[in-house]
Structures are given as C-alpha cells and as structure tokens.
Design an enzyme around this catalytic site. Sequence first.
Site, mmCIF file in Angstrom:
data_model
loop_
_atom_site.group_PDB
_atom_site.id
_atom_site.type_symbol
_atom_site.label_atom_id
_atom_site.label_comp_id
_atom_site.label_asym_id
_atom_site.label_seq_id
_atom_site.Cartn_x
_atom_site.Cartn_y
_atom_site.Cartn_z
ATOM 1 N N HIS A 62 8.073 2.880 7.309
ATOM 2 C CA HIS A 62 7.355 1.748 7.466
ATOM 3 C C HIS A 62 6.797 1.051 6.074
ATOM 4 O O HIS A 62 6.987 1.530 4.953
ATOM 5 C CB HIS A 62 5.893 2.316 7.985
ATOM 6 N N GLU A 64 4.254 -0.059 4.743
ATOM 7 C CA GLU A 64 3.287 0.622 3.773
ATOM 8 C C GLU A 64 3.763 1.998 3.189
ATOM 9 O O GLU A 64 3.547 2.054 1.987
ATOM 10 C CB GLU A 64 1.967 1.043 4.559
ATOM 11 N N CYS A 92 -0.576 1.860 10.936
ATOM 12 C CA CYS A 92 -0.420 2.909 11.938
ATOM 13 C C CYS A 92 -1.324 4.109 11.414
ATOM 14 O O CYS A 92 -1.599 4.187 10.509
ATOM 15 C CB CYS A 92 0.788 3.263 12.502
ATOM 16 N N CYS A 95 0.496 5.642 8.217
ATOM 17 C CA CYS A 95 0.333 4.877 7.334
ATOM 18 C C CYS A 95 -1.085 5.125 6.552
ATOM 19 O O CYS A 95 -1.599 5.146 5.480
ATOM 20 C CB CYS A 95 0.758 3.348 7.529
#
Length: 157
Positions: A62, A64, A92, A95
């Site tokens: 992801h 992040e 999410c 993260c």
Amino acid sequence: MTPNDGSELTDLDLTLMRAALAEAEAAAENGEVPVGAVVARDGQILAAARNRVLETGDPTAHAEILALRAAADRIGNYRLTGCDLYATVEPCLMCAGAIVHARVRRLVYGPPEPKFGGVESKLALDELGLPHRLTVVSGVLADEGRELLQTFFRERR
C-alpha cells in the site's frame, strides 16, 4: 490520536497532499487502486509512494506502507518521530497500525474509507488506548481523492 477540525491546516499541508495525489494518479495510470502517500519532516518530503499491490504481487504494498519504509530507510530509523504522513484516503487497518508503530506525529488524509478505514471509519484508533498518540486531520482535498477513486472503480465496472 487527537483528531482536530483541520483548523491547523497550512498551505504546506495542501502542497504535500497534492504531491500525494500525484502519486495516486500514477497508481491509477498503472492499473492500481489510486492511493498515494507522502512522508515529510520539517516540510521536506522524505518519501513518496503509490499503491503497488498488483505490480509487486505483495498485499502489503500500500502507498502508506511503502512511503513509511522509504522514509525509515532514508533516515535510518523505523521511528519516524517528528514526521507527518499525507494519504489521499483514510488508511486501512494495516496501514493505520504501521503509522502508529512508526510513531508518526501527524496523519493528514482525504476522504474517509467506509469499507476499510482504520483510523475513524471501521476502527477508532483514539479509542484503543495505544501508547502513541498522533494528530489526525481528515477531509483534506477530499473531493479530489474521492473523485480519483470513484473514476477508477467506475471505469472497471
């Protein structure tokens, strides 16, 4: 976590969020869910990343997470004390956990993510009693972030 109403938002915050949005646009161009992230300290970008899950075959790739990894590598420490993370959408659960673990000072993000949001939507970090507290500013350039996501998914349906 100390949520606020965004009253502390600066022109620099908007500039850094626009940099994250540019990463999200690059993700979309590569067929990835359009999420971008930037880690900055003292107004300087340490790392910028976009979602690369499909490209890498890694479910943790992801934006992040990739930005946190790159920033930690750059400063030589996983603790990103004094750093701010800008994400184009609410992070999410995975993260959000990494952001707390990295000791990020401040999280600035765009629209909420009602299905997977791990900061305020599905889980309220401030209610977990975690030892690290970060400031959260939400809704920053939310329309732009939301439009990127909606366009991406609309084109795939």
